[in-house]
Design a protein around this motif. Structure first.
Motif, PDB file in Angstrom:
ATOM      1  N   GLU A  90      -2.590  -9.809   9.025  1.00  0.00           N
ATOM      2  CA  GLU A  90      -2.026  -8.620   9.739  1.00  0.00           C
ATOM      3  C   GLU A  90      -0.854  -9.080  10.703  1.00  0.00           C
ATOM      4  O   GLU A  90      -0.064  -8.679  10.790  1.00  0.00           O
ATOM      5  CB  GLU A  90      -3.219  -7.930  10.399  1.00  0.00           C
ATOM      6  CG  GLU A  90      -3.872  -6.990   9.368  1.00  0.00           C
ATOM      7  CD  GLU A  90      -5.131  -6.411  10.136  1.00  0.00           C
ATOM      8  OE1 GLU A  90      -5.358  -6.620  11.116  1.00  0.00           O
ATOM      9  OE2 GLU A  90      -5.594  -5.400   9.655  1.00  0.00           O
ATOM     10  N   ALA A  93       2.048 -10.191   8.738  1.00  0.00           N
ATOM     11  CA  ALA A  93       2.530  -8.906   8.306  1.00  0.00           C
ATOM     12  C   ALA A  93       3.745  -8.621   9.376  1.00  0.00           C
ATOM     13  O   ALA A  93       4.567  -7.944   8.785  1.00  0.00           O
ATOM     14  CB  ALA A  93       1.747  -7.992   8.037  1.00  0.00           C
ATOM     15  N   ARG A 101       6.355  -8.688   3.428  1.00  0.00           N
ATOM     16  CA  ARG A 101       5.521  -7.884   4.196  1.00  0.00           C
ATOM     17  C   ARG A 101       4.940  -7.085   3.472  1.00  0.00           C
ATOM     18  O   ARG A 101       3.481  -6.975   3.377  1.00  0.00           O
ATOM     19  CB  ARG A 101       6.291  -7.210   5.281  1.00  0.00           C
ATOM     20  CG  ARG A 101       5.659  -5.975   6.017  1.00  0.00           C
ATOM     21  CD  ARG A 101       6.433  -5.033   6.887  1.00  0.00           C
ATOM     22  NE  ARG A 101       5.482  -4.086   7.612  1.00  0.00           N
ATOM     23  CZ  ARG A 101       5.221  -4.324   8.872  1.00  0.00           C
ATOM     24  NH1 ARG A 101       5.884  -5.352   9.721  1.00  0.00           N
ATOM     25  NH2 ARG A 101       4.406  -3.502   9.402  1.00  0.00           N
ATOM     26  N   LEU A 105       0.470  -7.000   2.997  1.00  0.00           N
ATOM     27  CA  LEU A 105      -0.129  -6.290   3.367  1.00  0.00           C
ATOM     28  C   LEU A 105      -1.058  -5.769   2.018  1.00  0.00           C
ATOM     29  O   LEU A 105      -2.308  -5.160   2.168  1.00  0.00           O
ATOM     30  CB  LEU A 105       0.737  -4.908   3.792  1.00  0.00           C
ATOM     31  CG  LEU A 105       1.405  -4.656   5.064  1.00  0.00           C
ATOM     32  CD1 LEU A 105       2.224  -3.718   5.308  1.00  0.00           C
ATOM     33  CD2 LEU A 105       0.268  -4.947   6.227  1.00  0.00           C
ATOM     34  N   THR A 108      -4.026  -7.789   2.706  1.00  0.00           N
ATOM     35  CA  THR A 108      -4.989  -7.315   3.630  1.00  0.00           C
ATOM     36  C   THR A 108      -5.776  -6.204   3.222  1.00  0.00           C
ATOM     37  O   THR A 108      -6.748  -6.063   3.213  1.00  0.00           O
ATOM     38  CB  THR A 108      -4.415  -7.024   4.936  1.00  0.00           C
ATOM     39  OG1 THR A 108      -3.208  -5.906   4.518  1.00  0.00           O
ATOM     40  CG2 THR A 108      -3.574  -8.152   5.780  1.00  0.00           C
TER      41      THR A 108
END
Length: 131
Positions: A90, A93, A101, A105, A108
């Motif tokens: 995170e 990102a 990015r 994500l 994540t």
């Protein structure tokens, strides 16, 4: 050999008895000297030919590291590792832009799914142990 009338003479020729026997005659083999290495056939090379790995097995061998920390295989440590990795992703990102990015994500969100599954398994095991 003596040949008699086109036939071979008897082949029963050899030692029939020993007249003189000495104590040294029994000691003709070495006593405990160097032993030869034991022969153990290598099973794996033949097995590799007869039972070839499938594509899934080869891919898993390429993805899974050769050496993995045994502590990482403990459920609590693995869960904490996922949480800390999610936090680091995170943070990464926030600094990334564009496609990078989006990929971070996506990682994540995958970790969030695994963490949710961990929690479900933990709840199911505790309910099972409670009876």
């Amino acid at each position: 050999m003596v040949e008699t009338r086109g036939r071979i003479a008897s082949l029963n020729v050899g030692v029939t008895e020993i007249n003189q026997w000495r104590a040294l005659d029994d000691q003709h083999l070495p006593q405990g000297g160097r032993t030869l290495p034991a022969f153990f056939p290598e099973v794996r090379p033949l097995d590799a030919i007869l039972r070839r790995e499938t594509l899934d097995e080869r891919l898993a061998a390429d993805v899974v590291p050769d050496e993995i920390s045994p502590e990482l295989l403990l459920p609590a440590v693995l869960s904490e590792t996922r949480k800390s990795l999610k936090k680091r992703l995170e943070e990464a990102a926030m600094r990334a832009t564009g496609r990078a990015r989006a990929d971070i994500l996506a990682g994540t969100s995958l970790l969030e799914t695994e963490m949710a599954l961990d929690e479900e398994i933990r709840e199911a095991l505790s309910a099972l142990l409670r009876g």
